[in-house]
Design a protein around this motif. Sequence first.
Motif, short mmCIF file in Angstrom:
data_model
loop_
_atom_site.label_atom_id
_atom_site.label_comp_id
_atom_site.label_asym_id
_atom_site.label_seq_id
_atom_site.Cartn_x
_atom_site.Cartn_y
_atom_site.Cartn_z
N VAL A 166 0.84 -1.20 0.00
CA VAL A 166 0.00 0.00 0.00
C VAL A 166 0.87 1.25 0.00
O VAL A 166 1.87 1.31 0.72
CB VAL A 166 -0.93 0.02 1.23
CG1 VAL A 166 -1.70 1.33 1.33
CG2 VAL A 166 -1.90 -1.16 1.19
N MET A 167 0.49 2.23 -0.80
CA MET A 167 1.15 3.53 -0.80
C MET A 167 0.10 4.62 -0.55
O MET A 167 -1.06 4.47 -0.96
CB MET A 167 1.83 3.82 -2.14
CG MET A 167 3.06 3.00 -2.42
SD MET A 167 3.82 3.47 -4.01
CE MET A 167 4.45 5.12 -3.62
N LEU A 168 0.53 5.69 0.09
CA LEU A 168 -0.35 6.83 0.35
C LEU A 168 0.13 8.03 -0.44
O LEU A 168 1.33 8.28 -0.54
CB LEU A 168 -0.36 7.19 1.83
CG LEU A 168 -0.70 6.09 2.84
CD1 LEU A 168 -0.71 6.67 4.25
CD2 LEU A 168 -2.03 5.46 2.51
N LEU A 169 -0.80 8.78 -0.98
CA LEU A 169 -0.51 10.05 -1.63
C LEU A 169 -1.15 11.15 -0.78
O LEU A 169 -2.36 11.11 -0.53
CB LEU A 169 -1.10 10.07 -3.05
CG LEU A 169 -0.96 11.38 -3.83
CD1 LEU A 169 0.50 11.60 -4.23
CD2 LEU A 169 -1.84 11.37 -5.07
N MET A 170 -0.34 12.07 -0.29
CA MET A 170 -0.84 13.18 0.54
C MET A 170 -1.71 12.66 1.68
O MET A 170 -2.90 12.95 1.76
CB MET A 170 -1.60 14.19 -0.32
CG MET A 170 -0.73 14.87 -1.36
SD MET A 170 -1.60 16.10 -2.35
CE MET A 170 -2.70 15.07 -3.34
N ALA A 217 4.58 7.98 -6.53
CA ALA A 217 5.43 8.66 -5.55
C ALA A 217 5.71 10.11 -5.92
O ALA A 217 6.26 10.87 -5.10
CB ALA A 217 6.75 7.90 -5.41
N GLU A 218 5.31 10.53 -7.11
CA GLU A 218 5.54 11.92 -7.54
C GLU A 218 4.51 12.85 -6.89
O GLU A 218 3.76 13.57 -7.56
CB GLU A 218 5.45 12.00 -9.07
CG GLU A 218 6.58 11.31 -9.80
CD GLU A 218 7.90 12.06 -9.63
OE1 GLU A 218 7.88 13.30 -9.57
OE2 GLU A 218 8.94 11.39 -9.53
N THR A 219 4.50 12.85 -5.57
CA THR A 219 3.49 13.58 -4.82
C THR A 219 3.47 15.06 -5.15
O THR A 219 2.40 15.64 -5.40
CB THR A 219 3.71 13.39 -3.30
OG1 THR A 219 3.63 12.00 -3.00
CG2 THR A 219 2.67 14.13 -2.50
N ASP A 220 4.63 15.70 -5.17
CA ASP A 220 4.68 17.14 -5.41
C ASP A 220 4.16 17.49 -6.80
O ASP A 220 3.39 18.44 -6.97
CB ASP A 220 6.11 17.66 -5.24
CG ASP A 220 6.57 17.61 -3.79
OD1 ASP A 220 5.70 17.53 -2.89
OD2 ASP A 220 7.80 17.63 -3.56
N THR A 221 4.56 16.70 -7.78
CA THR A 221 4.11 16.96 -9.16
C THR A 221 2.60 16.78 -9.26
O THR A 221 1.91 17.63 -9.86
CB THR A 221 4.82 15.99 -10.14
OG1 THR A 221 6.22 16.16 -10.02
CG2 THR A 221 4.39 16.26 -11.56
N ILE A 222 2.09 15.72 -8.69
CA ILE A 222 0.65 15.46 -8.76
C ILE A 222 -0.13 16.55 -8.04
O ILE A 222 -1.15 17.03 -8.53
CB ILE A 222 0.33 14.06 -8.18
CG1 ILE A 222 0.94 12.96 -9.06
CG2 ILE A 222 -1.19 13.87 -8.06
CD1 ILE A 222 0.89 11.58 -8.46
N HIS A 223 0.38 16.98 -6.89
CA HIS A 223 -0.33 18.02 -6.13
C HIS A 223 -0.35 19.35 -6.89
O HIS A 223 -1.37 20.06 -6.90
CB HIS A 223 0.32 18.19 -4.76
CG HIS A 223 -0.48 19.04 -3.82
ND1 HIS A 223 -1.82 18.80 -3.56
CD2 HIS A 223 -0.15 20.14 -3.11
CE1 HIS A 223 -2.27 19.72 -2.71
NE2 HIS A 223 -1.28 20.54 -2.44
N ARG A 224 0.77 19.70 -7.52
CA ARG A 224 0.81 20.93 -8.32
C ARG A 224 -0.12 20.82 -9.52
O ARG A 224 -0.82 21.76 -9.88
CB ARG A 224 2.24 21.21 -8.79
CG ARG A 224 3.14 21.82 -7.75
CD ARG A 224 4.38 22.43 -8.38
NE ARG A 224 5.05 21.51 -9.30
CZ ARG A 224 5.96 20.61 -8.92
NH1 ARG A 224 6.28 20.49 -7.64
NH2 ARG A 224 6.53 19.83 -9.82
#
Length: 196
Positions: A91-95, A123-130
Amino acid sequence: MFIQIIQGKCTRQDDLHALADEWRRDISGGATGWLGGTYGFTDDDMFVGVVRFESREAAASNSERPEQGAWAAKLMAVMDGPMEFHDCDDVMLLMDGGSDRAGFVQVIRGRVDDPARLKAMFAETDTIHRMRPDILGATLALEADGTFTETVAFTSEDAARAGEAEGAPESMREELEYAMAGATFYDLHRPWFESA
């Protein structure tokens, strides 16, 4: 974290929702290791539940409780047919994994031949959030054969559709096309949430 995905056809939506409320009120207190869940129905009466536990052992221990077994029998009685269960230790979590404040949830089920590639994209959390500020968070649950269930919490459906219309940046387009090829999307317009 361990995630179990539960899905099945159910036209008795009010009855199922009442059973979920009953579980939370009367049974959840004894479910050691239960973290929470995201639930809802698609337009064609498919129920989808994404339930989070601290571990597979905690989930198994909950399933073995007599009161859980009695409740599960009542749940099966309101379903239109058999239910599917998918157990995921990977399992992975995003934000932070999502939000109980979400106005719209999309559950995406698919299969990839390279889970590491999918995890790297996730795992590209910052990119996805932007790229998608309408996304409050998400979970990615992987099965051993590469089958995945992604649960994405959005601020609202309107915001989600606007974000979709803009499309992904060039840098992520190929990876998204790889991940979503052949995937099934379950739109939960009126999701509900439970947390420990």
